[in-house]
Design a protein around this motif. Structure first.
Motif, PDB file in Angstrom:
ATOM      1  N   VAL A  63       0.830  -1.211   0.000  1.00  0.00           N
ATOM      2  CA  VAL A  63       0.000   0.000   0.000  1.00  0.00           C
ATOM      3  C   VAL A  63       0.860   1.255   0.000  1.00  0.00           C
ATOM      4  O   VAL A  63       0.631   2.185  -0.782  1.00  0.00           O
ATOM      5  N   ALA A  64       1.877   1.283   0.864  1.00  0.00           N
ATOM      6  CA  ALA A  64       2.683   2.498   1.021  1.00  0.00           C
ATOM      7  C   ALA A  64       3.480   2.833  -0.233  1.00  0.00           C
ATOM      8  O   ALA A  64       3.472   3.983  -0.699  1.00  0.00           O
ATOM      9  N   ASN A  65       4.164   1.858  -0.790  1.00  0.00           N
ATOM     10  CA  ASN A  65       5.023   2.137  -1.943  1.00  0.00           C
ATOM     11  C   ASN A  65       4.221   2.512  -3.189  1.00  0.00           C
ATOM     12  O   ASN A  65       4.653   3.345  -3.986  1.00  0.00           O
ATOM     13  N   SER A  66       3.056   1.915  -3.342  1.00  0.00           N
ATOM     14  CA  SER A  66       2.234   2.248  -4.511  1.00  0.00           C
ATOM     15  C   SER A  66       1.607   3.634  -4.387  1.00  0.00           C
ATOM     16  O   SER A  66       1.103   4.188  -5.371  1.00  0.00           O
ATOM     17  N   ASN A  67       1.664   4.198  -3.180  1.00  0.00           N
ATOM     18  CA  ASN A  67       1.126   5.540  -2.958  1.00  0.00           C
ATOM     19  C   ASN A  67       2.208   6.533  -2.543  1.00  0.00           C
ATOM     20  O   ASN A  67       1.923   7.562  -1.933  1.00  0.00           O
ATOM     21  N   ASN A  68       3.452   6.196  -2.899  1.00  0.00           N
ATOM     22  CA  ASN A  68       4.587   7.097  -2.690  1.00  0.00           C
ATOM     23  C   ASN A  68       4.764   7.532  -1.228  1.00  0.00           C
ATOM     24  O   ASN A  68       5.011   8.707  -0.936  1.00  0.00           O
ATOM     25  N   MET A  69       4.661   6.564  -0.317  1.00  0.00           N
ATOM     26  CA  MET A  69       4.921   6.820   1.104  1.00  0.00           C
ATOM     27  C   MET A  69       6.112   5.967   1.536  1.00  0.00           C
ATOM     28  O   MET A  69       5.932   4.791   1.901  1.00  0.00           O
ATOM     29  N   PRO A  70       7.319   6.491   1.496  1.00  0.00           N
ATOM     30  CA  PRO A  70       8.504   5.717   1.901  1.00  0.00           C
ATOM     31  C   PRO A  70       8.395   5.265   3.356  1.00  0.00           C
ATOM     32  O   PRO A  70       7.845   5.984   4.199  1.00  0.00           O
ATOM     33  N   ILE A  71       8.932   4.079   3.637  1.00  0.00           N
ATOM     34  CA  ILE A  71       8.877   3.526   4.991  1.00  0.00           C
ATOM     35  C   ILE A  71      10.288   3.413   5.567  1.00  0.00           C
ATOM     36  O   ILE A  71      11.137   2.703   5.023  1.00  0.00           O
ATOM     37  N   ILE A  72      10.537   4.119   6.664  1.00  0.00           N
ATOM     38  CA  ILE A  72      11.769   3.927   7.431  1.00  0.00           C
ATOM     39  C   ILE A  72      11.454   2.912   8.519  1.00  0.00           C
ATOM     40  O   ILE A  72      10.494   3.088   9.279  1.00  0.00           O
ATOM     41  N   CYS A  73      12.234   1.845   8.579  1.00  0.00           N
ATOM     42  CA  CYS A  73      11.914   0.713   9.452  1.00  0.00           C
ATOM     43  C   CYS A  73      12.845   0.614  10.659  1.00  0.00           C
ATOM     44  O   CYS A  73      13.919   1.209  10.677  1.00  0.00           O
ATOM     45  N   GLY A  74      12.403  -0.211  11.602  1.00  0.00           N
ATOM     46  CA  GLY A  74      13.201  -0.432  12.792  1.00  0.00           C
ATOM     47  C   GLY A  74      14.319  -1.435  12.606  1.00  0.00           C
ATOM     48  O   GLY A  74      15.298  -1.426  13.353  1.00  0.00           O
ATOM     49  N   GLU A  75      14.197  -2.320  11.588  1.00  0.00           N
ATOM     50  CA  GLU A  75      15.230  -3.338  11.403  1.00  0.00           C
ATOM     51  C   GLU A  75      15.280  -3.779   9.943  1.00  0.00           C
ATOM     52  O   GLU A  75      14.357  -3.534   9.166  1.00  0.00           O
TER      53      GLU A  75
ATOM     54  N   GLU B  78      17.486  -0.760  -2.436  1.00  0.00           N
ATOM     55  CA  GLU B  78      17.721   0.042  -3.636  1.00  0.00           C
ATOM     56  C   GLU B  78      16.595  -0.108  -4.654  1.00  0.00           C
ATOM     57  O   GLU B  78      16.298   0.835  -5.397  1.00  0.00           O
ATOM     58  N   ASP B  79      15.954  -1.266  -4.697  1.00  0.00           N
ATOM     59  CA  ASP B  79      14.830  -1.455  -5.619  1.00  0.00           C
ATOM     60  C   ASP B  79      13.661  -0.549  -5.229  1.00  0.00           C
ATOM     61  O   ASP B  79      13.003   0.055  -6.085  1.00  0.00           O
ATOM     62  N   VAL B  80      13.389  -0.466  -3.932  1.00  0.00           N
ATOM     63  CA  VAL B  80      12.301   0.394  -3.459  1.00  0.00           C
ATOM     64  C   VAL B  80      12.649   1.863  -3.706  1.00  0.00           C
ATOM     65  O   VAL B  80      11.788   2.660  -4.112  1.00  0.00           O
ATOM     66  N   ALA B  81      13.904   2.225  -3.462  1.00  0.00           N
ATOM     67  CA  ALA B  81      14.334   3.601  -3.715  1.00  0.00           C
ATOM     68  C   ALA B  81      14.104   3.977  -5.177  1.00  0.00           C
ATOM     69  O   ALA B  81      13.597   5.065  -5.493  1.00  0.00           O
ATOM     70  N   ALA B  82      14.449   3.074  -6.080  1.00  0.00           N
ATOM     71  CA  ALA B  82      14.248   3.316  -7.509  1.00  0.00           C
ATOM     72  C   ALA B  82      12.763   3.442  -7.828  1.00  0.00           C
ATOM     73  O   ALA B  82      12.348   4.322  -8.607  1.00  0.00           O
ATOM     74  N   GLN B  83      11.950   2.574  -7.234  1.00  0.00           N
ATOM     75  CA  GLN B  83      10.500   2.618  -7.455  1.00  0.00           C
ATOM     76  C   GLN B  83       9.915   3.957  -7.017  1.00  0.00           C
ATOM     77  O   GLN B  83       9.014   4.487  -7.669  1.00  0.00           O
ATOM     78  N   LEU B  84      10.430   4.496  -5.920  1.00  0.00           N
ATOM     79  CA  LEU B  84       9.910   5.748  -5.369  1.00  0.00           C
ATOM     80  C   LEU B  84      10.604   6.979  -5.952  1.00  0.00           C
ATOM     81  O   LEU B  84      10.250   8.110  -5.601  1.00  0.00           O
ATOM     82  N   GLY B  85      11.592   6.766  -6.816  1.00  0.00           N
ATOM     83  CA  GLY B  85      12.306   7.883  -7.413  1.00  0.00           C
ATOM     84  C   GLY B  85      13.222   8.603  -6.448  1.00  0.00           C
ATOM     85  O   GLY B  85      13.468   9.807  -6.568  1.00  0.00           O
ATOM     86  N   ILE B  86      13.743   7.858  -5.469  1.00  0.00           N
ATOM     87  CA  ILE B  86      14.620   8.436  -4.444  1.00  0.00           C
ATOM     88  C   ILE B  86      16.075   8.174  -4.792  1.00  0.00           C
ATOM     89  O   ILE B  86      16.470   7.037  -5.065  1.00  0.00           O
ATOM     90  N   THR B  87      16.876   9.228  -4.793  1.00  0.00           N
ATOM     91  CA  THR B  87      18.307   9.110  -5.047  1.00  0.00           C
ATOM     92  C   THR B  87      19.036   8.899  -3.726  1.00  0.00           C
ATOM     93  O   THR B  87      18.862   9.680  -2.781  1.00  0.00           O
ATOM     94  N   ILE B  88      19.832   7.858  -3.663  1.00  0.00           N
ATOM     95  CA  ILE B  88      20.583   7.564  -2.436  1.00  0.00           C
ATOM     96  C   ILE B  88      21.872   8.381  -2.449  1.00  0.00           C
ATOM     97  O   ILE B  88      22.699   8.229  -3.357  1.00  0.00           O
ATOM     98  N   PRO B  89      22.079   9.261  -1.479  1.00  0.00           N
ATOM     99  CA  PRO B  89      23.306  10.057  -1.431  1.00  0.00           C
ATOM    100  C   PRO B  89      24.552   9.172  -1.387  1.00  0.00           C
ATOM    101  O   PRO B  89      24.526   8.076  -0.822  1.00  0.00           O
ATOM    102  N   ASP B  90      25.630   9.651  -1.982  1.00  0.00           N
ATOM    103  CA  ASP B  90      26.861   8.866  -2.062  1.00  0.00           C
ATOM    104  C   ASP B  90      27.407   8.488  -0.691  1.00  0.00           C
ATOM    105  O   ASP B  90      27.941   7.396  -0.501  1.00  0.00           O
ATOM    106  N   ASP B  91      27.286   9.397   0.280  1.00  0.00           N
ATOM    107  CA  ASP B  91      27.825   9.087   1.608  1.00  0.00           C
ATOM    108  C   ASP B  91      27.069   7.950   2.263  1.00  0.00           C
ATOM    109  O   ASP B  91      27.637   7.133   3.002  1.00  0.00           O
ATOM    110  N   LEU B  92      25.776   7.824   1.972  1.00  0.00           N
ATOM    111  CA  LEU B  92      25.010   6.699   2.517  1.00  0.00           C
ATOM    112  C   LEU B  92      25.342   5.412   1.772  1.00  0.00           C
ATOM    113  O   LEU B  92      25.421   4.333   2.380  1.00  0.00           O
ATOM    114  N   LYS B  93      25.546   5.503   0.472  1.00  0.00           N
ATOM    115  CA  LYS B  93      25.931   4.315  -0.301  1.00  0.00           C
ATOM    116  C   LYS B  93      27.208   3.705   0.239  1.00  0.00           C
ATOM    117  O   LYS B  93      27.361   2.475   0.287  1.00  0.00           O
ATOM    118  N   ALA B  94      28.136   4.557   0.647  1.00  0.00           N
ATOM    119  CA  ALA B  94      29.426   4.076   1.148  1.00  0.00           C
ATOM    120  C   ALA B  94      29.277   3.347   2.485  1.00  0.00           C
ATOM    121  O   ALA B  94      30.104   2.496   2.831  1.00  0.00           O
TER     122      ALA B  94
END
Length: 325
Positions: free
Chosen positions: A239-251, A305-321
């Motif tokens: 539901v969330a991803n299809s409605n552009n609501m990113p989810i930050i999770c606990g684990e 990364e698949d969800v990020a791509a689906q939501l059109g979110i760019t992952i900053p380089d410092d987080l990728k590292a």
């Protein structure tokens, strides 16, 4: 006569060698320890904690079928099952019990003050009424906490979704662990300028309707380490991803099942840390009453990364590292 003495000496050496080898292959006096396990429900985080516990015991020389017997029980998310399992395990009187998650731990705490219990995946044992205090448990229970770095998780949310203004905190209202985390999350979110709204469910059947009710009202969702939400994470994500609501999770298990990201607990490592505490109890090196609740020092950054791509979110380089691969 000399030949007889030589034979006796050789036999003595062989006997000593066999004794030494036998001693090296077992723990202590060769006793088989009985360990009962009560797990609240099935999902990636709790399953990983159990696997880490078993592997941690094995690394310390305690292996099932060798010198330990394990009675594993899973309540499958049913509250009444926790009580039934607790009664069974206490009646069996094992040498130690592992309780995985708060409901399992609470049920056991109500039934025995004698059998040593180690808990894991319990956010705040003192707040849950399991121990007198996290620093000095004082009874027959100790273990490890899965307390999350909530502040860092809110910072992560803003790094990935910098336009977010309002978020929902999604959790099960009947889980004390989750309410405790939700309060921490609300405070941390407010401190970074985010408005919050509580979105609570009573069981997995409520998830789809509750998440659907958030569409168009919030910019993102925060889901703590909640057993009910983790069990229904695929529904949350659908539901969330299809409605552009990113989810930050606990684990991380929740991230792998459709969440966007987490900076949090590695439950496998938490289980291994719990095993080290259990070994100290089994060997008589320590007593639960004198063993403070322990926490993981190192957290993992996990991004789907698949969800990020689906939501059109760019992952900053410092987080990728820093990402956990």
């Amino acid at each position: 006569m000399k030949k007889t003495k030589r034979v006796i000496s050789t036999l003595c050496i062989l006997a000593l060698s066999i004794t030494a080898l036998t001693g090296c292959g077992s723990k202590g006096s060769g006793k088989t320890y009985k360990i009962g396990v009560s797990q609240t429900t099935t999902h990636d985080a709790l399953d990983s904690a159990y696997k880490g516990f078993i592997d941690g015991l094995a690394e310390a020389g305690y292996k099932e079928g060798d010198n330990i017997e394990i009675d594993f029980q899973n309540a499958q998310g049913e509250a009444s099952n926790n009580n039934t399992i607790a009664a069974k395990l206490v009646n069996d009187n094992p040498d130690l019990i592992l309780a995985i998650a708060t409901p399992a731990a609470q049920s056991l705490a109500n039934l025995t003050q004698d059998i040593p219990i180690v808990v894991t995946a319990v956010t705040d044992p003192a707040d849950s009424g399991i121990v007198a205090s996290n620093e000095a448990p004082g009874g027959n229970i100790t273990g490890t906490s899965d307390l999350n770095p909530v502040k860092e998780q809110m910072d992560l949310l803003l790094q990935l979704v910098p336009t977010a203004k309002k978020i929902a905190i999604l959790y099960c209202s009947s889980e004390p662990n989750s309410k405790f985390q939700a309060d921490l999350a609300s405070e941390a979110a407010t401190n970074v300028g985010l408005e919050t709204v509580d979105a609570t469910v009573s069981n997995t059947n409520d998830i789809e309707q509750v998440v659907q009710s958030l569409v168009g009202k919030v910019d993102a969702i925060y889901a703590p380490t909640d057993n009910t939400i983790a069990s229904g994470m695929s529904t949350v994500a659908m539901v969330a991803n299809s409605n552009n609501m990113p989810i930050i999770c606990g684990e991380s298990g929740m991230v792998m099942n459709g969440g966007l990201a987490t900076y949090g607990i590695n439950y496998y490592n938490l289980g291994k840390q719990t095993a080290a505490m259990a070994v100290k109890i089994l060997t008589g090196e320590s007593k639960p009453a004198d063993m403070p609740i322990e926490y993981l020092e190192k957290m993992d950054l996990t991004i789907n990364e698949d969800v990020a791509a689906q939501l059109g979110i760019t992952i900053p380089d410092d987080l990728k590292a820093k990402m956990n691969k």
